[in-house]
Design an enzyme around this catalytic site. Structure first.
Site, PDB file in Angstrom:
ATOM      1  CB  CYS A 232      -0.908  -0.006   1.227  1.00 19.92           C
ATOM      2  SG  CYS A 232      -1.799   1.539   1.439  1.00 19.92           S
TER       3      CYS A 232
ATOM      4  CB  CYS B 216      -3.201   5.017   6.049  1.00 16.76           C
ATOM      5  SG  CYS B 216      -4.734   4.213   6.465  1.00 16.76           S
TER       6      CYS B 216
ATOM      7  CB  CYS C 208      -2.773  -1.952   7.622  1.00 15.13           C
ATOM      8  SG  CYS C 208      -4.150  -2.262   6.515  1.00 15.13           S
TER       9      CYS C 208
ATOM     10  CB  CYS D 195      -8.625   1.003   1.025  1.00 15.94           C
ATOM     11  SG  CYS D 195      -8.240   0.083   2.520  1.00 15.94           S
TER      12      CYS D 195
ATOM     13  CD  GLN E 178     -18.621 -10.172  13.022  1.00 14.05           C
ATOM     14  OE1 GLN E 178     -17.630  -9.492  12.837  1.00 14.05           O
ATOM     15  NE2 GLN E 178     -18.843 -10.784  14.163  1.00 14.05           N
TER      16      GLN E 178
ATOM     17  CE1 TYR F 158     -21.797  -8.091  27.169  1.00 12.33           C
ATOM     18  CE2 TYR F 158     -21.289 -10.434  27.414  1.00 12.33           C
ATOM     19  CZ  TYR F 158     -21.288  -9.145  27.924  1.00 12.33           C
ATOM     20  OH  TYR F 158     -20.772  -8.905  29.177  1.00 12.33           O
TER      21      TYR F 158
ATOM     22  CG  ASP G 239     -27.139  -6.602  22.540  1.00 18.99           C
ATOM     23  OD1 ASP G 239     -26.218  -7.259  22.014  1.00 18.99           O
ATOM     24  OD2 ASP G 239     -27.040  -5.385  22.783  1.00 18.99           O
TER      25      ASP G 239
ATOM     26  CB  CYS H 133     -13.078  -8.718  19.164  1.00 24.64           C
ATOM     27  SG  CYS H 133     -13.866  -7.618  20.347  1.00 24.64           S
TER      28      CYS H 133
END
Length: 459
Positions: free
Chosen positions: A80, A86, A89, A168, A292, A321, A342, A417
């Site tokens: 990139c 940026c 990443c 991108c 997602q 959740y 939730d 996550c």
């Protein structure tokens, strides 16, 4: 002696040699200079670099690479052109196979911090992508002007400088194309562009989303007010130049904020929603609906959750959740009943709608916290066999962990996550549960993020 200790501390602007020991949780190189921990973005494990201190924090220092004296054999040239500016990443300069190894190592380190006994043999190799580029189905780029041209991109970290991102490398080709088309039309029609410094102008952000399986594209313009000059011409041009765009929306956000969406969203043309499918499930995506970002790896993640739940068709499942119900619905065909909750009422409304649309009669969704609903259901004689948790980055509420330890389902499937909050929560659950395995999944190649599915069984 005190004087000597003081001298060994780093100062801002100081250059020093350092060997990189490992990657940190944000993808930066971690090294030690005279026993002081230093975080160095862009440096890789095993490398010897000359670094320059940029910040001194309590207990650690931050630095930048001045020179790589000995490069890692896994270092590659980031493809990139704006990679270093940026900030979207963190790992494009690391060979992809090695990224997967390092992500597993990040998980190993997170568990080492919380556990007395090593978990390494229970942490499996990371599940990666065959093609780790162009995977993101949604793009949110700020709009600006540079030399009178309309540009779209992200703000350079800690600055008001907009980095022009024409293409991108982790965005889906359709979202890249849609952004390019919209910015070209805005320029052609000379539409007012928001100036962040002056806080004046109309168009702030272009949000594009593609439904990967159906090919439908949605474009949302974020503006400071409702009036959109040349509106009909704008719509006609978008539809002509990119027929895949099936939904054109506008959202108004006049606040001085970095939050992208304002409160008011309305349709300019086409449909309110685009259709996406995930395995056997189909979803309607509105401009603000959560979905997602990497559908291909989401299937991998959810299949791992299903494997960990080891369903026979008789289980009662709690989906804590639950969001819009995706994981629970993924499991519902193989379970007796799924109950989800939730704290966001809109998500529960969507979950109920999704369940109804798919014809599920064995699901039930409630707004509120799992730690409130679970004891109530147990009191009524309904006890879950499996609890699936997929919490935000901060991890599970302490109250929920306490409730799980009281209710004692046979299995807990933890979808995470954030390796750090995962390791902390798993340690709390180990009072009554045994970790069968930890399965890392790479949902976001070239970034430092790593998801995990952990299977816990009642001792």
């Amino acid at each position: 002696m005190i004087q000597k200790q003081h001298e060994s501390k780093l100062e801002v602007g100081q250059t020093f040699p350092v060997t990189i020991k490992r990657l940190g949780i944000n993808g930066e190189g971690v090294g030690y200079f005279k026993r002081q921990v230093v975080f160095i973005p862009g440096a890789l494990p095993g490398e010897e670099v000359v670094a320059e201190t940029t910040k001194i924090q309590r207990g650690f220092a931050e630095a930048k690479v001045k020179k790589v004296r000995k490069a890692s054999p896994h270092r590659v040239k980031a493809p990139c052109p704006v990679y270093e500016e940026c900030g979207g990443c963190q790992l494009q300069h690391l060979d992809y196979k090695e990224q997967l190894n390092q992500k597993r190592d990040i998980v190993v380190q997170a568990f080492e911090k919380y556990m007395k006994n090593s978990m390494e043999e229970k942490i499996r190799p990371t599940l990666g992508m065959e093609n780790p580029w162009h995977y993101r189905n949604k793009s949110q780029l700020q709009v600006g002007r540079k030399d009178e041209k309309v540009i779209t991109g992200l703000y350079k970290q800690n600055s008001h400088q907009l980095i022009d991102i024409a293409h991108c490398m982790i965005q889906h080709k359709a979202t890249n194309e849609a952004t390019k088309v919209v910015r070209r039309i805005l320029e052609k029609l000379n539409v007012s562009i928001y100036n962040e410094k002056k806080q004046k102008g109309l168009v702030r952000t272009i949000v594009t989303r593609t439904a990967v399986q159906t090919g439908e594209v949605q474009v949302t313009l974020i503006t400071t007010k409702e009036e959109l000059p040349n509106k009909e011409q704008f719509i006609a041009e978008v539809q002509k130049q990119m027929p895949a765009v099936k939904s054109i929306m506008q959202n108004v956000n006049w606040r001085k904020t970095s939050v992208i969406f304002g409160d008011k969203t309305f349709k300019l043309a086409g449909k309110e929603v685009i259709q996406e499918t995930l395995g056997d499930l189909s979803f309607e995506l509105s401009a603000r609906a959560f979905f997602q970002l990497n559908p291909e790896q989401t299937v991998v993640l959810y299949n791992e959750a299903k494997k960990a739940a080891a369903l026979t068709g008789n289980e009662k499942i709690v989906d804590a959740y639950c969001g819009v119900g995706t994981i629970g619905l993924w499991l519902a065909n193989d379970a007796a009943e799924v109950r989800g909750m939730d704290v966001i009422p809109e998500a529960i409304a969507d979950a109920r709608k999704n369940a109804k649309r798919h014809g599920f009669t064995n699901t039930k969704y409630e707004a509120g916290k799992a730690e409130q609903w679970l004891p109530k259901w147990v009191k009524e004689g309904w006890r879950p066999d499996v609890i699936v948790v997929d919490p935000p980055r901060t991890g599970c509420d302490d109250k929920l962990l306490e409730t799980i330890l009281k209710v004692k389902p046979k299995q807990v499937v933890y979808v995470s996550c954030n390796p750090s909050s995962l390791a902390r929560d798993v340690q709390a659950l180990m009072k009554s549960y045994e970790v069968e395995y930890v399965q890392p999944v790479d949902m976001f190649p070239h970034t430092a993020h790593v998801e995990n599915v952990v299977k816990l069984t009642l001792k």
